[in-house]
Design a protein around this motif. Structure first.
Motif, PDB file in Angstrom:
ATOM      1  N   TYR A  93       0.576  -1.426  -0.003  1.00  0.00           N
ATOM      2  CA  TYR A  93       0.380   0.365   0.076  1.00  0.00           C
ATOM      3  C   TYR A  93       0.865   1.245  -0.312  1.00  0.00           C
ATOM      4  O   TYR A  93       0.470   1.970   0.130  1.00  0.00           O
ATOM      5  CB  TYR A  93      -0.759   0.071   1.401  1.00  0.00           C
ATOM      6  CG  TYR A  93      -2.132  -0.943   0.720  1.00  0.00           C
ATOM      7  CD1 TYR A  93      -3.318  -0.584   0.101  1.00  0.00           C
ATOM      8  CD2 TYR A  93      -2.483  -1.735   1.803  1.00  0.00           C
ATOM      9  CE1 TYR A  93      -3.975  -1.123  -0.475  1.00  0.00           C
ATOM     10  CE2 TYR A  93      -3.345  -2.492   1.613  1.00  0.00           C
ATOM     11  CZ  TYR A  93      -4.111  -2.148   0.288  1.00  0.00           C
ATOM     12  OH  TYR A  93      -5.758  -3.397   0.273  1.00  0.00           O
ATOM     13  N   LEU A  98      -2.958   6.764  -5.035  1.00  0.00           N
ATOM     14  CA  LEU A  98      -4.339   7.171  -4.195  1.00  0.00           C
ATOM     15  C   LEU A  98      -5.024   8.047  -4.629  1.00  0.00           C
ATOM     16  O   LEU A  98      -6.241   8.264  -4.095  1.00  0.00           O
ATOM     17  CB  LEU A  98      -3.450   7.860  -2.606  1.00  0.00           C
ATOM     18  CG  LEU A  98      -2.156   7.282  -2.296  1.00  0.00           C
ATOM     19  CD1 LEU A  98      -2.415   8.873  -0.666  1.00  0.00           C
ATOM     20  CD2 LEU A  98      -3.144   6.403  -1.009  1.00  0.00           C
ATOM     21  N   TYR A 142      -7.591   5.119   2.567  1.00  0.00           N
ATOM     22  CA  TYR A 142      -6.273   5.514   2.286  1.00  0.00           C
ATOM     23  C   TYR A 142      -6.545   7.085   3.933  1.00  0.00           C
ATOM     24  O   TYR A 142      -6.283   6.641   4.676  1.00  0.00           O
ATOM     25  CB  TYR A 142      -5.693   6.289   1.891  1.00  0.00           C
ATOM     26  CG  TYR A 142      -5.165   7.351   1.837  1.00  0.00           C
ATOM     27  CD1 TYR A 142      -4.000   7.834   2.630  1.00  0.00           C
ATOM     28  CD2 TYR A 142      -5.469   9.108   1.491  1.00  0.00           C
ATOM     29  CE1 TYR A 142      -3.780   9.162   3.207  1.00  0.00           C
ATOM     30  CE2 TYR A 142      -5.431   9.961   1.688  1.00  0.00           C
ATOM     31  CZ  TYR A 142      -3.852  10.335   2.525  1.00  0.00           C
ATOM     32  OH  TYR A 142      -4.005  11.599   2.696  1.00  0.00           O
ATOM     33  N   HIS A 146      -5.937   7.209   7.411  1.00  0.00           N
ATOM     34  CA  HIS A 146      -4.684   8.270   7.828  1.00  0.00           C
ATOM     35  C   HIS A 146      -5.279   8.897   9.421  1.00  0.00           C
ATOM     36  O   HIS A 146      -4.803   9.449  10.201  1.00  0.00           O
ATOM     37  CB  HIS A 146      -4.653   9.858   6.839  1.00  0.00           C
ATOM     38  CG  HIS A 146      -3.925  10.556   6.696  1.00  0.00           C
ATOM     39  ND1 HIS A 146      -3.503  11.894   6.271  1.00  0.00           N
ATOM     40  CD2 HIS A 146      -3.632  11.072   7.891  1.00  0.00           C
ATOM     41  CE1 HIS A 146      -2.871  12.662   6.095  1.00  0.00           C
ATOM     42  NE2 HIS A 146      -2.413  11.813   7.730  1.00  0.00           N
ATOM     43  N   HIS A 212       1.191   8.742  -3.860  1.00  0.00           N
ATOM     44  CA  HIS A 212       1.082   7.641  -3.432  1.00  0.00           C
ATOM     45  C   HIS A 212       2.054   7.784  -2.059  1.00  0.00           C
ATOM     46  O   HIS A 212       2.613   9.197  -2.343  1.00  0.00           O
ATOM     47  CB  HIS A 212       2.055   6.377  -3.943  1.00  0.00           C
ATOM     48  CG  HIS A 212       3.288   7.025  -4.460  1.00  0.00           C
ATOM     49  ND1 HIS A 212       4.182   7.290  -3.582  1.00  0.00           N
ATOM     50  CD2 HIS A 212       3.846   6.883  -5.274  1.00  0.00           C
ATOM     51  CE1 HIS A 212       5.346   7.678  -4.451  1.00  0.00           C
ATOM     52  NE2 HIS A 212       4.781   7.347  -6.370  1.00  0.00           N
ATOM     53  N   LEU A 213       1.745   6.666  -0.561  1.00  0.00           N
ATOM     54  CA  LEU A 213       2.199   7.359   0.079  1.00  0.00           C
ATOM     55  C   LEU A 213       3.743   8.086   0.381  1.00  0.00           C
ATOM     56  O   LEU A 213       3.801   8.699   1.163  1.00  0.00           O
ATOM     57  CB  LEU A 213       2.130   6.493   1.408  1.00  0.00           C
ATOM     58  CG  LEU A 213       0.386   6.005   1.940  1.00  0.00           C
ATOM     59  CD1 LEU A 213       0.373   4.940   2.515  1.00  0.00           C
ATOM     60  CD2 LEU A 213       0.136   7.686   2.773  1.00  0.00           C
ATOM     61  N   SER A 227       4.487   6.691   6.375  1.00  0.00           N
ATOM     62  CA  SER A 227       4.200   6.271   5.487  1.00  0.00           C
ATOM     63  C   SER A 227       3.224   4.647   5.740  1.00  0.00           C
ATOM     64  O   SER A 227       2.483   3.907   4.961  1.00  0.00           O
ATOM     65  CB  SER A 227       4.485   6.023   4.103  1.00  0.00           C
ATOM     66  OG  SER A 227       6.018   6.031   3.968  1.00  0.00           O
ATOM     67  N   MET A 234      -4.192   0.488   6.578  1.00  0.00           N
ATOM     68  CA  MET A 234      -5.154  -0.350   5.314  1.00  0.00           C
ATOM     69  C   MET A 234      -5.000  -1.656   5.055  1.00  0.00           C
ATOM     70  O   MET A 234      -6.039  -1.322   4.852  1.00  0.00           O
ATOM     71  CB  MET A 234      -3.819   0.015   3.985  1.00  0.00           C
ATOM     72  CG  MET A 234      -4.287   2.326   4.127  1.00  0.00           C
ATOM     73  SD  MET A 234      -3.844   3.017   2.568  1.00  0.00           S
ATOM     74  CE  MET A 234      -4.311   2.459   1.436  1.00  0.00           C
TER      75      MET A 234
END
Length: 380
Positions: A93, A98, A142, A146, A212-213, A227, A234
Motif C-alpha cells: 500500500y 491514491l 487511505y 490516515h 502515493h504514501l 507511510s 490499510m
C-alpha cells in the motif's frame, strides 16, 4: 541491440542495489519475527507493523533499510562485515496510486472501524470518507487509515476538541494550539482530502513526489515510518492483493485496481508471462514477488500503464469552504435569521463547508450532525 541494452540495465541495477552502506550504526533494524514484520529502533524499542514481512526476509536475521526513489532496499547485517544487499521491498500500500477509488462503501468503513476499535468516535462517519472519495477522487481507505493513525482512532485531544482528524497544521513546536479547528469531522475529512489531492497527489502540486504514501511522506510528516504505518492500517482493513499490478490473460493486458481489474489493451507485452504479476517502477517492469527486473516500459505500453491514463487526476468538486477569523468566536443560529435562537459559538479559525446560503447567512453542519446558520460577515 535491445537485448544488449536490457542486459546492461540489469547489470547497472544490480551494481546500484548491491552498493553496501558504509555504516549501519544508529539505524532502525528490521526482523521477520516468526511471520511478524518488526522494526527495532536504536533505543531498543520495538514496533510490529500490521503487514507481513517480505518472503525474502529470513527468520533470525537482521536487516537495515535504505530508500532510493520509490524503493526500499534491504541489507542483511553480518557481524564484522559491511551490510550485504538482500532484496528490494515496499510495505504493501505504500506505492499504490491514491487517486483511485476503494472497493468500500460508507457502511463497510463503519463496520471495519467498529471491528478495529469498538469505541472509536470515527464510527458513523464512514459515509464522509466515501463522500471525499467521490468528490475528489482520493482513496477512502487511505483517508480513513490516515485519520486513524493521526488521532488514535479519533480519540486524540485535537480530534476531540477541534474535530481535526489529520493533525492538519498541528506543527511540531505546538501541535495542539496550531491545529486547525473544524465544524465537524466531515468538514475536516473533506477539506484535507481537497488539500492532499491538490498539493500532494496531483502532478504539479507544490508537494508532489508521486501519487502515493511514499511520495507524501517526503513532506507531510517528519516520521520516516509514517507511510508504512498508514499502509499497515490499510492492510488490516483490506489485505493487500497486488494493487496496481499488471498481468496478462489470453485476451490482453490487465491492471489490478482496488475496485477490481481493468483491461487496458488487447496487446500483450512479449516479456510478460500469463499468471505473473508485474509492477511498474519508473521506466521498468519488475516481477512483483521477487522484484526482479522484467523489462523496460516501451511503447505502446508506456502510455497505457501511466498514472495519467489509469487514474483520475483532477479535482472536480464544487464544495465551498469558509472559515471564521482567528480573533473571533461568532454565534451559530438555529435559523437563517439572527433573531432566532443562538445554539452555539464557533472556535476562532474554524473551517466549515457551506451547506446552503442566503444573501446574508450560511448554513453549516455541527459535530452532532445538526445544522445551524452563521452570518456571512463573520466569515472569510
Amino acid at each position: 541491440m535491445k537485448l544488449f541494452f536490457r542486459t546492461l540495465l540489469v547489470l547497472v541495477m544490480s551494481i546500484t542495489f548491491f552498493t553496501s552502506p558504509a555504516d549501519a550504526a544508529d539505524e532502525n533494524t528490521y526482523l521477520n519475527n516468526n511471520g511478524s514484520f518488526t522494526v527495532v529502533y536504536p533505543t531498543g524499542n520495538k514496533s510490529t507493523l500490521a503487514t507481513t514481512p517480505s518472503a525474502l526476509m529470513k527468520i533470525g536475521e537482521e536487516y537495515i533499510r535504505r530508500t532510493k526513489g520509490r524503493n526500499h532496499h534491504y541489507y542483511r547485517l553480518v557481524e564484522g562485515k559491511d551490510p550485504v544487499y538482500a532484496f528490494t521491498y515496499d510495505v504493501p500500500y505504500t506505492i499504490i496510486n491514491l487517486n483511485q477509488p476503494s472497493s468500500l462503501s460508507g457502511n463497510d468503513i463503519d463496520i471495519n472501524i467498529l471491528l478495529k476499535s469498538s469505541s472509536s468516535p470515527l464510527y458513523s462517519w464512514g459515509h464522509s470518507f466515501k463522500k471525499a472519495e467521490e468528490e475528489y477522487g482520493i482513496n477512502a481507505l487511505y483517508l480513513m487509515s490516515h485519520a486513524a493513525l493521526e488521532t488514535g482512532w479519533g480519540k486524540s485531544d485535537i480530534a476531540t476538541d477541534k474535530n481535526n482528524l489529520f493533525g492538519f497544521k498541528a506543527y511540531d513546536w505546538d501541535p495542539y494550539n496550531n491545529a486547525a479547528p473544524f465544524a465537524n469531522f466531515e468538514d475536516s475529512i473533506l477539506y484535507v482530502a481537497k488539500y492532499v489531492k491538490e498539493n500532494y497527489l496531483t502532478e504539479g502540486g507544490i508537494y508532489y513526489h508521486g501519487p502515493h504514501l511514499k511520495g507524501m511522506n517526503t513532506r507531510y510528516a517528519t516520521d520516516p515510518l509514517w507511510s508504512d504505518k498508514i499502509a499497515s492500517i490499510m492492510n488490516r482493513f483490506i489485505p493487500w492483493d497486488c494493487t496496481d499490478c499488471f498481468y496478462t490473460k489470453s485476451d490482453g493486458l490487465y491492471v489490478k485496481k482496488m475496485a477490481g481489474e481493468q483491461k487496458i489493451s488487447s496487446e500483450k507485452p512479449w516479456h510478460f508471462f500469463d499468471g505473473v504479476m508485474y509492477q511498474r517502477i519508473g521506466d521498468v517492469f519488475v516481477e512483483q514477488e521477487t522484484n526482479r527486473f522484467a523489462a523496460m516500459v516501451e511503447e505502446p505500453f508506456s502510455s497505457l500503464t501511466s498514472d495519467e491514463n489509469l487514474y483520475q487526476n483532477a479535482t472536480t468538486s464544487d464544495l465551498v469552504f469558509k472559515a471564521v477569523p482567528k480573533d473571533t468566536s461568532p454565534s451559530v443560529y438555529k435559523e437563517a435569521d439572527v433573531s432566532s435562537e443562538e445554539i452555539t459559538t464557533l472556535e476562532p479559525g474554524t473551517v466549515f463547508v457551506v451547506r446552503e446560503e442566503t444573501d446574508t447567512m450560511m448554513k453549516l453542519m455541527l459535530q452532532d450532525k445538526t445544522y445551524g446558520w452563521i452570518k456571512k460577515s463573520d466569515t472569510y
